[in-house]
Enzyme design. Structure first.
Site, PDB file in Angstrom:
ATOM      1  CG  HIS A  46      -1.945  -1.065   1.212  1.00  0.00           C
ATOM      2  ND1 HIS A  46      -2.872  -1.200   0.201  1.00  0.00           N
ATOM      3  CD2 HIS A  46      -2.192  -2.073   2.090  1.00  0.00           C
ATOM      4  CE1 HIS A  46      -3.661  -2.239   0.466  1.00  0.00           C
ATOM      5  NE2 HIS A  46      -3.254  -2.786   1.594  1.00  0.00           N
ATOM      6  NE  ARG A  71       1.859  -4.454   3.683  1.00  0.00           N
ATOM      7  CZ  ARG A  71       0.716  -3.933   4.163  1.00  0.00           C
ATOM      8  NH1 ARG A  71      -0.093  -4.686   4.901  1.00  0.00           N
ATOM      9  NH2 ARG A  71       0.411  -2.670   3.935  1.00  0.00           N
TER      10      ARG A  71
END
Length: 264
Positions: A46, A71
């Site tokens: 994100h 991530r």
């Protein structure tokens, strides 16, 4: 090979205090690393960080003793291997919903014979050590995100995958998947019980459990429950909160400018 201090903290029974990097800037990452986090996770899922920005951010983190983690955007072997080759000492993988998906994720992080990671560690060897290929399987941390109802249904199967070091609870997506509010620090009794049940399952399988938190108070509470990896917000949220607080303090009870005196 350089020791992964995340694993060292876990082995001693401690909890890792993890920071989160979403600002695509090596300068911002270097600044965050000065705070003394146990680890910092570069978030490619994100936000605005792409691969090249992520590499620079990890280089900045590596100027300190803080462990660089990432991530990845998805459970895709290419980006997992590239981030490991660039020096990530651990990978958090989103949306792991089944044993097969977890096996694919863990396999991408491990060299043969236990996995299928391709050989070519590039920067990882420069930073982590010349014996990286020999030791990487035991030092790289694998964390599967548990954030859906399907993952809960398959939790025991996911947790039983060999080579999985930990799970990481994504509270916003988990709440949304369960028909609750997609938020960080859940206080709804059902969500709190669910988060605790994930922890209990992880402990049963001798897997370390992590949780993304929206406040230090909730992170400390999570450690009290038994979580051994907690993240507090992210760099962009910490910056925004500090800026808002500073402005609010200046707006509240602000002094009235003195009236000019004299002939001018």
């Amino acid at each position: 090979m350089r020791e992964n201090t995340v694993k060292k903290i876990w082995a001693a029974g401690g909890a890792v205090v993890n920071g989160w990097l979403g600002i695509p800037s090596s300068v911002a990452a270097e600044n965050m690393a000065q705070a003394g986090w146990d680890s910092l996770t570069v978030d490619l899922q994100h936000g605005l960080v792409d691969y090249l920005a992520g590499v620079g951010m990890m280089q900045a983190v590596c100027t300190t003793a803080t462990m660089p983690l990432c991530r990845v955007p998805w459970n895709e072997p290419g980006i997992i291997m590239k981030m490991l080759d660039a020096g990530a000492m651990g990978v958090i993988c989103p949306m792991i919903n089944s044993r097969a998906e977890c096996e694919a994720f863990v396999g991408a992080c491990r060299y043969a014979p236990v996995g299928y990671r391709s050989v070519g560690p590039t920067r990882a060897t420069w930073w982590a050590g010349a014996d990286y290929l020999k030791e990487a399987n035991s030092q790289v941390v694998t964390m599967a995100m548990i954030e859906t109802r399907k993952a809960l249904d398959n939790l025991d199967e996911i947790l039983s995958v060999p080579g999985l070091d930990g799970i990481y609870v994504g509270p916003a997506d988990l709440g949304l998947s369960l028909g609750k509010e997609p938020r960080g620090d859940h206080t709804d009794p059902y969500m709190v019980d669910t988060i605790k049940s994930i922890l209990a399952a992880a402990k049963k399988h001798k897997i370390h459990a992590g949780l993304h938190c929206a406040s230090t108070a909730y992170a400390r509470q999570a450690i009290g429950w038994g979580y051994q990896f907690v993240t507090i917000l992210a760099d962009n949220a910490l910056l925004m909160n500090a800026a808002k607080q500073a402005v609010a303090e200046m707006r509240t009870g602000a002094a009235t400018p003195a009236k000019p005196t004299g002939p001018y």
